[in-house]
Design a protein around this motif. Structure first.
Motif, PDB file in Angstrom:
ATOM      1  N   GLY A 172       0.817  -1.207   0.000  1.00  0.00           N
ATOM      2  CA  GLY A 172       0.000   0.000   0.000  1.00  0.00           C
ATOM      3  C   GLY A 172       0.850   1.255   0.000  1.00  0.00           C
TER       4      GLY A 172
ATOM      5  N   GLY B  35       0.904   3.528  -3.173  1.00  0.00           N
ATOM      6  CA  GLY B  35       0.212   4.736  -2.742  1.00  0.00           C
ATOM      7  C   GLY B  35       1.076   5.971  -2.870  1.00  0.00           C
TER       8      GLY B  35
ATOM      9  N   SER C 299      -5.013   2.882   6.765  1.00  0.00           N
ATOM     10  CA  SER C 299      -4.407   1.939   5.828  1.00  0.00           C
ATOM     11  C   SER C 299      -3.079   2.463   5.295  1.00  0.00           C
TER      12      SER C 299
ATOM     13  N   THR D  80      -2.184   2.399   2.336  1.00  0.00           N
ATOM     14  CA  THR D  80      -2.461   3.104   1.080  1.00  0.00           C
ATOM     15  C   THR D  80      -2.718   4.578   1.328  1.00  0.00           C
TER      16      THR D  80
ATOM     17  N   PHE E  31      -4.264  -2.368  -7.000  1.00  0.00           N
ATOM     18  CA  PHE E  31      -4.523  -1.096  -6.339  1.00  0.00           C
ATOM     19  C   PHE E  31      -5.956  -0.678  -6.595  1.00  0.00           C
TER      20      PHE E  31
ATOM     21  N   ASN F 206     -10.255   4.033   0.709  1.00  0.00           N
ATOM     22  CA  ASN F 206      -9.186   3.196   1.259  1.00  0.00           C
ATOM     23  C   ASN F 206      -9.098   3.419   2.774  1.00  0.00           C
TER      24      ASN F 206
END
Length: 321
Positions: free
Chosen positions: A69, A73, A208, A210, A272, A320
């Motif tokens: 992530g 990200g 998260s 992400t 993703f 997310n």
């Protein structure tokens, strides 16, 4: 370890990363000049690849640590931030004017690179994807050099020369070699420290990886692009400013994606989020269309970019959790 200490270590990592990347760029630029590398190559490496180094180093470190992530990200968030928030902030202060070649050449190449990276991210990054993106990186570099049409013996253009440090005396080349190696080591060490503590914070706060990636890490690693953009606009170099942001997105997508894919090895990094990838590609297309309208970004158009970022960020975070 207390949360305050984790935050402090993350800030230290960011500082080491910034200083290391800066010295890496300076050393590489001076070495390239001493070794009589073609000026256009110096420009591409110092300004394009140099300011993107933190993004793909951080993403590579995160991928090796199995923080998928954070890895993707950071790249996705940086690609969105470059062409919305940074471009919008600079243009709202002073309208940006570019030559006609930018919307015709650099912008579509950037959008294509971002779209290819986004497609791989949607289906899951693999070693094969990393290899393909690495090959595309070489192709993009060759294409950019050929399109630049700058003879090898020509002096650096003024807008590029303004950001390249004077070369050292020929006998002191080893000093710049050491500077480059130390800068690389600091960049890698700072990235490791930043990623480790960002991941720790994400887990402690229930956020998260992400979200941390496309907010905290993306904003941190985009500092070189922001600094270069502000300096270029102050000098009246709209082409350099826009080219740096577009080039950063191109290299983030191709090199960053290649690093993440290759670091995955035999594993597959999970796909993703569709919303984030769509926002990333949409931001690139929006910037391209605005530039294509009149080879400029006016203050009202800058407001559109800023509003786009303000609308995208809550949607990405909610998608997310």
């Amino acid at each position: 370890m207390s949360t305050l200490l984790v935050i402090g270590l993350g800030i230290v990592g960011l500082a080491v990363l910034a200083v290391g990347a800066d010295q890496l760029v300076v050393g590489a630029g001076r070495l390239a000049t001493v070794l009589r590398v073609a000026p256009v190559i110096v420009g591409v490496v110092v300004i394009g690849l140099g300011t993107s180094a933190p993004e793909f180093v951080v993403s590579g470190v995160a991928a090796v640590r199995d923080d998928a992530g954070l890895a993707l990200g950071s790249l996705v968030g940086s690609n969105i931030l470059n062409v919305t928030l940074i471009l919008g902030v600079v243009a709202i202060v002073s309208p940006v004017v570019v030559r006609s070649s930018v919307p015709v050449r650099e912008a579509p190449l950037m959008v294509a690179s971002v779209a290819i990276f986004g497609a791989f991210a949607l289906v899951g990054m693999k070693f094969v994807a990393g290899v393909l993106l690495a090959v595309l990186t070489v192709g993009a570099l060759v294409l950019l050099v050929r399109l630049s049409r700058v003879p090898p013996d020509d002096p650096l253009p003024d807008d590029v020369a303004a950001f390249v440090e004077p070369s050292p005396p020929p006998g002191r080349w080893w000093v710049e070699a050491v500077r480059t190696l130390l800068g690389l080591a600091a960049t890698l060490g700072g990235a490791q420290l930043l990623v480790a503590n960002a991941s720790t914070l994400a887990h402690r706060w229930g956020v998260s990886d992400t979200v941390i990636g496309f907010t905290l890490l993306a904003g941190s690693t985009a500092l070189p692009e922001l600094t270069t953009a502000v300096q270029a606009q102050r000098r009246g170099q709209g082409d350099l400013m826009v080219g740096n942001l577009l080039g950063s997105n191109l290299f983030n997508s191709l090199i960053g994606g290649a690093v993440v894919g290759l670091a995955a090895g035999e594993d597959t990094i999970a796909p993703f989020g569709f919303a984030a990838v769509t926002a990333m590609v949409g931001a690139g297309v929006l910037a391209w269309l605005l530039l294509k309208r009149g080879n400029r970004i006016t203050r009202p158009e800058a407001a559109v970019l800023l509003c786009s970022y303000a609308l995208m960020l809550p949607l990405l975070i909610s998608a997310n959790p």
